[in-house]
Design an enzyme around this catalytic site. Structure first.
Site, PDB file in Angstrom:
ATOM      1  N   MET A   1      10.453   3.934  -0.385  1.00  0.00           N
ATOM      2  CA  MET A   1      10.110   3.979  -1.817  1.00  0.00           C
ATOM      3  C   MET A   1       8.598   3.990  -1.963  1.00  0.00           C
ATOM      4  O   MET A   1       8.005   5.022  -2.197  1.00  0.00           O
ATOM      5  CB  MET A   1      10.739   2.792  -2.521  1.00  0.00           C
ATOM      6  CG  MET A   1      10.664   2.859  -4.023  1.00  0.00           C
ATOM      7  SD  MET A   1      11.849   1.734  -4.737  1.00  0.00           S
ATOM      8  CE  MET A   1      11.153   1.490  -6.324  1.00  0.00           C
ATOM      9  N   CYS A   2       7.926   2.862  -1.788  1.00  0.00           N
ATOM     10  CA  CYS A   2       6.466   2.756  -1.745  1.00  0.00           C
ATOM     11  C   CYS A   2       5.798   3.174  -3.048  1.00  0.00           C
ATOM     12  O   CYS A   2       6.329   3.959  -3.830  1.00  0.00           O
ATOM     13  CB  CYS A   2       5.879   3.541  -0.582  1.00  0.00           C
ATOM     14  SG  CYS A   2       6.465   2.994   1.032  1.00  0.00           S
ATOM     15  N   GLY A   3       4.617   2.661  -3.259  1.00  0.00           N
ATOM     16  CA  GLY A   3       3.820   3.010  -4.422  1.00  0.00           C
ATOM     17  C   GLY A   3       2.409   3.368  -4.010  1.00  0.00           C
ATOM     18  O   GLY A   3       1.838   2.754  -3.107  1.00  0.00           O
TER      19      GLY A   3
ATOM     20  N   ARG B   1       7.644  -1.293  -6.201  1.00  0.00           N
ATOM     21  CA  ARG B   1       7.898  -0.131  -5.343  1.00  0.00           C
ATOM     22  C   ARG B   1       7.628  -0.430  -3.880  1.00  0.00           C
ATOM     23  O   ARG B   1       8.037   0.339  -3.005  1.00  0.00           O
ATOM     24  CB  ARG B   1       7.048   1.069  -5.792  1.00  0.00           C
ATOM     25  CG  ARG B   1       7.408   1.652  -7.138  1.00  0.00           C
ATOM     26  CD  ARG B   1       6.725   3.005  -7.362  1.00  0.00           C
ATOM     27  NE  ARG B   1       7.197   3.991  -6.398  1.00  0.00           N
ATOM     28  CZ  ARG B   1       8.267   4.768  -6.579  1.00  0.00           C
ATOM     29  NH1 ARG B   1       9.001   4.645  -7.680  1.00  0.00           N
ATOM     30  NH2 ARG B   1       8.622   5.646  -5.662  1.00  0.00           N
TER      31      ARG B   1
ATOM     32  N   THR C   1       1.379   0.231  -1.852  1.00  0.00           N
ATOM     33  CA  THR C   1       2.319  -0.878  -1.726  1.00  0.00           C
ATOM     34  C   THR C   1       3.505  -0.365  -0.928  1.00  0.00           C
ATOM     35  O   THR C   1       4.061   0.688  -1.235  1.00  0.00           O
ATOM     36  CB  THR C   1       2.784  -1.386  -3.092  1.00  0.00           C
ATOM     37  OG1 THR C   1       3.546  -0.392  -3.772  1.00  0.00           O
ATOM     38  CG2 THR C   1       1.591  -1.781  -3.954  1.00  0.00           C
TER      39      THR C   1
END
Length: 297
Positions: free
Chosen positions: A1-3, A32, A148
Site C-alpha cells: 500500500m504505502c504512502g 497507508r 510511509t
C-alpha cells in the site's frame, strides 16, 4: 500500500517552511504505511563541502566518530546528531576516502545517503513519531520527499524503509512492486553497483542513479526506466536540483500532483495536499500513466 509525499519549492521564501509542510503531508499518510517511515531533505549547501548521513541503533556508535575520522583524513569533520542518525560534513574531495574508512572501521554504521545537499532519515515506527524524532518540522530546504511503508515483500527494518539512495544527492521512494528486480540486480552488480538490502526499491534507485552517472538527465533516466523496469509502481525521485514523478503504464497506484507559482507537491492521495498554502488555486491533476514529470532548478 504505502504512502508517498513530495515537495519541490520554487519560491525561496517558502524554503524555511519546507520541513513543516512536508511533516504535515507525511502525517496524513500514516494509515497507508504504519510500520516505518523516512524522508530526504535537500538543503544546507556549503560550497566545497559534502555530507554523509549515517545511522546507528546504538548511540555509542557516534562517540568519537567525527574526531577519529578527522584524524585519519587529516582534515576537519563536523558532526550533527539527530536521534539514531548523524550528519558528517567534510571536504567534498574526501568523500570517497571517508566512505571507505567508515565501511572498514565502523561496520556497525549504515550509510543512508551522501551528497552536497541531501540528508536522509528513516526508522521503524509510526510515521508521525519518526518525523518527530528527527524534528522534520524544523528543517529547511529546497525540496524533499517522504514515505510511509506497509511492508509486503520484506521485513520491517530500518534499512528496508524508504527513501533509498545509491548515488550522490539522489534518492527514490516507491509505491508498488517490481517483477524483474532480481534479474536487474544481478546485471547492476556486474556493472559494479553494490546493494545493502533485498528490497526492489533499492534496485530501482540504483538503476536510475547509474543512468544519470552515464550522463542522462533525471527525465531521460525515468523515461528509459519505462523500457527496463517491469511491474506496477509510482516513483518519486529527488536529485541535487530536481524532483521527478513516474507511474507505470497501468498506473494502478494512486497519485496526485499540484502546482502553483511557489511549489510543486505530490501525494498518494489529495488529502496529503489540502493544508498547503494556496492549494485552492493550484493546478491539481492525476499524473498520466507512463509519463515523466520532472522539475529542476
Amino acid at each position: 500500500m504505502c504512502g508517498i509525499v513530495g515537495l519541490f519549492i520554487k519560491d525561496k521564501g517558502l524554503e524555511p517552511h519546507l520541513g513543516q509542510m512536508l511533516s504535515d503531508m507525511l502525517g496524513t499518510m500514516c494509515d497507508r504505511g504504519p510500520d516505518s517511515a523516512g524522508f530526504a531533505v535537500y538543503g544546507g549547501f556549503e560550497d566545497g563541502f559534502s555530507k554523509i548521513t549515517v545511522q546507528s541503533s546504538d548511540p555509542a556508535g557516534f562517540v568519537g566518530l567525527a574526531d577519529g575520522l578527522a584524524d585519519k583524513l587529516g582534515a576537519p569533520v563536523r558532526m550533527t546528531r539527530k536521534d539514531t542518525h548523524a550528519v558528517l560534513r567534510l571536504a567534498a574531495n574526501l568523500i570517497p576516502e571517508a566512505r571507505a574508512i567508515l565501511r572498514l572501521d565502523h561496520p556497525h554504521l549504515c550509510i543512508m545517503g551522501i551528497g552536497d545537499k541531501i540528508e536522509i532519515y528513516k526508522e521503524v515506527g509510526y510515521p508521525t513519531e519518526v518525523a518527530g524524532r528527527f524534528a522534520l518540522s524544523a528543517m529547511t530546504g529546497s525540496h524533499g520527499i517522504g514515505h510511509t511503508r506497509m511492508a509486503t515483500e520484506s521485513a520491517v527494518t530500518t534499512m528496508g524503509a524508504h527513501p533509498f539512495s545509491t548515488g550522490a544527492d539522489q534518492c527514490l521512494v516507491h509505491n508498488g512492486s517490481l517483477s524483474n528486480h532480481n534479474n536487474l540486480r544481478r546485471e547492476l552488480k556486474r556493472r559494479g553497483m553494490q546493494f545493502e538490502t533485498e528490497n526492489d526499491t533499492e534496485v530501482a534507485a540504483a538503476y536510475l542513479s547509474q543512468q544519470m552517472e552515464q550522463g542522462l538527465s533525471l527525465g531521460e533516466a525515468l523515461g528509459r526506466g519505462l523500457e527496463d523496469l517491469d511491474g506496477f509502481y509510482t516513483f518519486v525521485v529527488g536529485t541535487r536540483n530536481g524532483f521527478g514523478v513516474l507511474r507505470d503504464p497501468i498506473a494502478c497506484k494512486p497519485a496526485v500532483l499540484a502546482e502553483t507559482d511557489r511549489y510543486v507537491a505530490f501525494g498518494s492521495e489529495y488529502r496529503a495536499l489540502v493544508n498547503l498554502p494556496e492549494i485552492e488555486t493550484a493546478k491539481v491533476w492525476e499524473p498520466e500513466p507512463a509519463t515523466v514529470y520532472f522539475w529542476e532548478r
